[in-house]
Design a protein around this motif. Structure first.
Motif, mmCIF file in Angstrom:
data_model
loop_
_atom_site.group_PDB
_atom_site.id
_atom_site.type_symbol
_atom_site.label_atom_id
_atom_site.label_comp_id
_atom_site.label_asym_id
_atom_site.label_seq_id
_atom_site.Cartn_x
_atom_site.Cartn_y
_atom_site.Cartn_z
ATOM 1 N N THR A 28 0.801 -1.230 0.000
ATOM 2 C CA THR A 28 0.000 0.000 0.000
ATOM 3 C C THR A 28 0.831 1.276 0.000
ATOM 4 O O THR A 28 0.374 2.314 -0.474
ATOM 5 C CB THR A 28 -0.917 0.041 1.236
ATOM 6 O OG1 THR A 28 -0.111 0.036 2.429
ATOM 7 C CG2 THR A 28 -1.847 -1.173 1.265
ATOM 8 N N LEU A 29 2.061 1.221 0.526
ATOM 9 C CA LEU A 29 2.776 2.475 0.771
ATOM 10 C C LEU A 29 3.160 3.217 -0.503
ATOM 11 O O LEU A 29 3.112 4.456 -0.546
ATOM 12 C CB LEU A 29 3.987 2.249 1.674
ATOM 13 C CG LEU A 29 5.243 1.545 1.153
ATOM 14 C CD1 LEU A 29 6.207 2.542 0.521
ATOM 15 C CD2 LEU A 29 5.937 0.799 2.279
ATOM 16 N N TYR A 30 3.553 2.500 -1.560
ATOM 17 C CA TYR A 30 3.967 3.191 -2.783
ATOM 18 C C TYR A 30 2.770 3.832 -3.493
ATOM 19 O O TYR A 30 2.895 4.914 -4.075
ATOM 20 C CB TYR A 30 4.689 2.228 -3.721
ATOM 21 C CG TYR A 30 5.988 1.713 -3.166
ATOM 22 C CD1 TYR A 30 7.069 2.561 -2.944
ATOM 23 C CD2 TYR A 30 6.137 0.363 -2.828
ATOM 24 C CE1 TYR A 30 8.266 2.098 -2.413
ATOM 25 C CE2 TYR A 30 7.331 -0.120 -2.294
ATOM 26 C CZ TYR A 30 8.382 0.744 -2.088
ATOM 27 O OH TYR A 30 9.563 0.280 -1.564
ATOM 28 N N LEU A 31 1.613 3.170 -3.421
ATOM 29 C CA LEU A 31 0.410 3.755 -4.024
ATOM 30 C C LEU A 31 -0.004 4.999 -3.247
ATOM 31 O O LEU A 31 -0.362 6.018 -3.852
ATOM 32 C CB LEU A 31 -0.721 2.731 -4.032
ATOM 33 C CG LEU A 31 -2.028 3.202 -4.664
ATOM 34 C CD1 LEU A 31 -1.816 3.630 -6.117
ATOM 35 C CD2 LEU A 31 -3.091 2.105 -4.575
ATOM 36 N N THR A 32 0.057 4.929 -1.927
ATOM 37 C CA THR A 32 -0.249 6.102 -1.105
ATOM 38 C C THR A 32 0.687 7.251 -1.448
ATOM 39 O O THR A 32 0.275 8.410 -1.577
ATOM 40 C CB THR A 32 -0.124 5.753 0.388
ATOM 41 O OG1 THR A 32 -1.067 4.731 0.718
ATOM 42 C CG2 THR A 32 -0.368 6.972 1.264
ATOM 43 N N ARG A 33 1.962 6.945 -1.620
ATOM 44 C CA ARG A 33 2.961 7.964 -1.960
ATOM 45 C C ARG A 33 2.686 8.561 -3.336
ATOM 46 O O ARG A 33 2.758 9.786 -3.516
ATOM 47 C CB ARG A 33 4.359 7.351 -1.915
ATOM 48 C CG ARG A 33 5.500 8.318 -2.227
ATOM 49 C CD ARG A 33 6.837 7.670 -1.904
ATOM 50 N NE ARG A 33 6.879 7.311 -0.493
ATOM 51 C CZ ARG A 33 7.677 6.371 0.017
ATOM 52 N NH1 ARG A 33 8.498 5.691 -0.774
ATOM 53 N NH2 ARG A 33 7.661 6.119 1.299
ATOM 54 N N ALA A 34 2.374 7.718 -4.299
ATOM 55 C CA ALA A 34 2.105 8.201 -5.652
ATOM 56 C C ALA A 34 0.924 9.167 -5.659
ATOM 57 O O ALA A 34 0.975 10.245 -6.288
ATOM 58 C CB ALA A 34 1.835 7.015 -6.581
ATOM 59 N N GLN A 60 6.661 1.361 -8.731
ATOM 60 C CA GLN A 60 7.075 0.566 -7.575
ATOM 61 C C GLN A 60 5.899 -0.244 -7.033
ATOM 62 O O GLN A 60 6.053 -1.419 -6.667
ATOM 63 C CB GLN A 60 7.649 1.475 -6.479
ATOM 64 C CG GLN A 60 9.000 2.081 -6.823
ATOM 65 C CD GLN A 60 9.451 3.087 -5.780
ATOM 66 O OE1 GLN A 60 8.792 4.094 -5.545
ATOM 67 N NE2 GLN A 60 10.573 2.808 -5.130
ATOM 68 N N HIS A 61 4.744 0.390 -6.962
ATOM 69 C CA HIS A 61 3.542 -0.317 -6.503
ATOM 70 C C HIS A 61 3.235 -1.513 -7.396
ATOM 71 O O HIS A 61 2.919 -2.612 -6.905
ATOM 72 C CB HIS A 61 2.363 0.657 -6.486
ATOM 73 C CG HIS A 61 1.048 0.024 -6.159
ATOM 74 N ND1 HIS A 61 0.757 -0.478 -4.912
ATOM 75 C CD2 HIS A 61 -0.060 -0.202 -6.927
ATOM 76 C CE1 HIS A 61 -0.480 -0.979 -4.912
ATOM 77 N NE2 HIS A 61 -0.981 -0.824 -6.122
ATOM 78 N N ALA A 62 3.344 -1.315 -8.697
ATOM 79 C CA ALA A 62 3.090 -2.414 -9.633
ATOM 80 C C ALA A 62 4.111 -3.533 -9.463
ATOM 81 O O ALA A 62 3.763 -4.721 -9.539
ATOM 82 C CB ALA A 62 3.102 -1.892 -11.069
ATOM 83 N N LEU A 63 5.370 -3.171 -9.213
ATOM 84 C CA LEU A 63 6.410 -4.192 -9.044
ATOM 85 C C LEU A 63 6.132 -5.081 -7.835
ATOM 86 O O LEU A 63 6.384 -6.290 -7.873
ATOM 87 C CB LEU A 63 7.779 -3.528 -8.881
ATOM 88 C CG LEU A 63 8.386 -2.855 -10.106
ATOM 89 C CD1 LEU A 63 9.744 -2.277 -9.761
ATOM 90 C CD2 LEU A 63 8.509 -3.822 -11.264
ATOM 91 N N VAL A 64 5.636 -4.498 -6.761
ATOM 92 C CA VAL A 64 5.333 -5.286 -5.564
ATOM 93 C C VAL A 64 4.296 -6.352 -5.888
ATOM 94 O O VAL A 64 4.397 -7.501 -5.432
ATOM 95 C CB VAL A 64 4.839 -4.371 -4.419
ATOM 96 C CG1 VAL A 64 4.329 -5.200 -3.246
ATOM 97 C CG2 VAL A 64 5.960 -3.447 -3.954
#
Length: 304
Positions: A28-34, A60-64
């Protein structure tokens, strides 16, 4: 007080005790950041760059999701780290898997379309680079030798390393214990520094946690204390309240460094990396007072 990691089950947290360490949730963190970067970009002088960084965070979110990582067993490695008080994912001891380079390749592939200029050149340079050279760049960055890697290349190498380390950190099965020595300026999981500190709300209301610039873990530090040298003697605060409510630069008169503190009770949408990047005007104002930044932002490297 330092934070030492011990094997899961060796220690249990007492009711009401402050959790010393919060492991990340990379799902969740990279999507929140984006999303935060996109929101901050509206009307901002750095709108183009903030939106580009949002693209990186989305990637990054997609890579996770596309490349989930499991924590390697590595025999007695984690037990030995706990025994000797070493960060389990510290760059000095942790042997990186080649999979981080697969993450880098996937990241670059997502970002190259539509990218031009120096940034596109950096992406293509990394794509054509020998893996040994990319490993050397990663090692230099993790050792803090930022001048040996171009800022454009460092941006993408670190983004891939973050996806790698944050997933490993999230998978750790550990407990933590506080010990009486002064060494909380580095992440107890990966040994990197904090990008900023966050004053929490909810069940951790009023507690300050430092947010790791690499593995995205957070660790507790008492307030009104330098996050770099841990002095409490000459702490000052600087703010541009009208432009950045809830964000202050905490300076130290002993080591002449500063780090931003973000108060979620002032703005619950604040995000450590995104809001740090969007408030460079506060950095400039604090540095005019003679203080030097003690941390890096993963979207802004002081490279060559």
């Amino acid at each position: 007080m330092s934070i030492r990691i011990v094997p899961e089950g060796e220690l249990t947290q007492a009711a009401g005790e402050i959790p010393p360490l919060l492991l990340p949730d990379p799902k969740t963190l990279y999507l929140t950041r984006a999303r935060r970067l996109e929101l901050l970009a509206a009307g901002h002088a750095m709108a183009d760059y903030l939106n580009f960084c949002a693209r990186i965070a989305h990637a990054q979110h997609a890579l996770v999701a596309e490349h989930p990582l499991a924590l390697p067993a590595r025999d007695a490695y984690f037990t030995e780290c706990a025994r000797h008080g070493l960060p389990p994912l510290g760059s000095a001891a942790w042997p990186r898997d080649a999979v981080w380079q697969d993450l880098l390749d996937a990241l670059l592939g997502k970002l190259l379309p539509g990218t031009t200029g120096i940034v596109a050149d950096a992406i293509m340079t990394l794509q054509g680079m020998e893996r040994s050279e990319r490993e050397a760049r990663a090692s230099a960055l993790l050792a803090g030798r930022f001048d040996s890697v171009s800022a454009a290349e460092a941006l993408f190498v670190w983004a891939a390393l973050s996806v790698y380390f944050s997933q490993l950190a999230a998978a750790l099965k550990i407990s933590t214990v506080t010990e009486p020595d002064e060494s909380r300026h580095q992440c107890p999981v990966c040994s990197q520094g904090p990008v900023a500190s966050i004053v929490k709300i909810g069940d951790k209301a009023g507690l300050r946690y430092l947010h790791c610039t690499l593995c995205e873990s957070e660790w507790h530090m008492v307030r009104v204390k330098c996050s770099n040298c841990e002095s409490t003697r000459d702490i000052g605060y600087w703010s541009l309240e009208a432009q950045a409510p809830g964000i202050r630069a905490e300076s130290c008169g002993d080591c002449h460094s500063y780090l931003k503190v973000m108060a979620l009770d002032k703005d619950m949408a604040l995000e450590a990396v995104a809001d740090d990047l969007a408030t460079l005007m506060l950095d400039a104002a604090t540095e005019e007072q003679g203080f030097a930044r003690s941390a890096i932002n993963p979207f802004l490297f002081p490279g060559s």
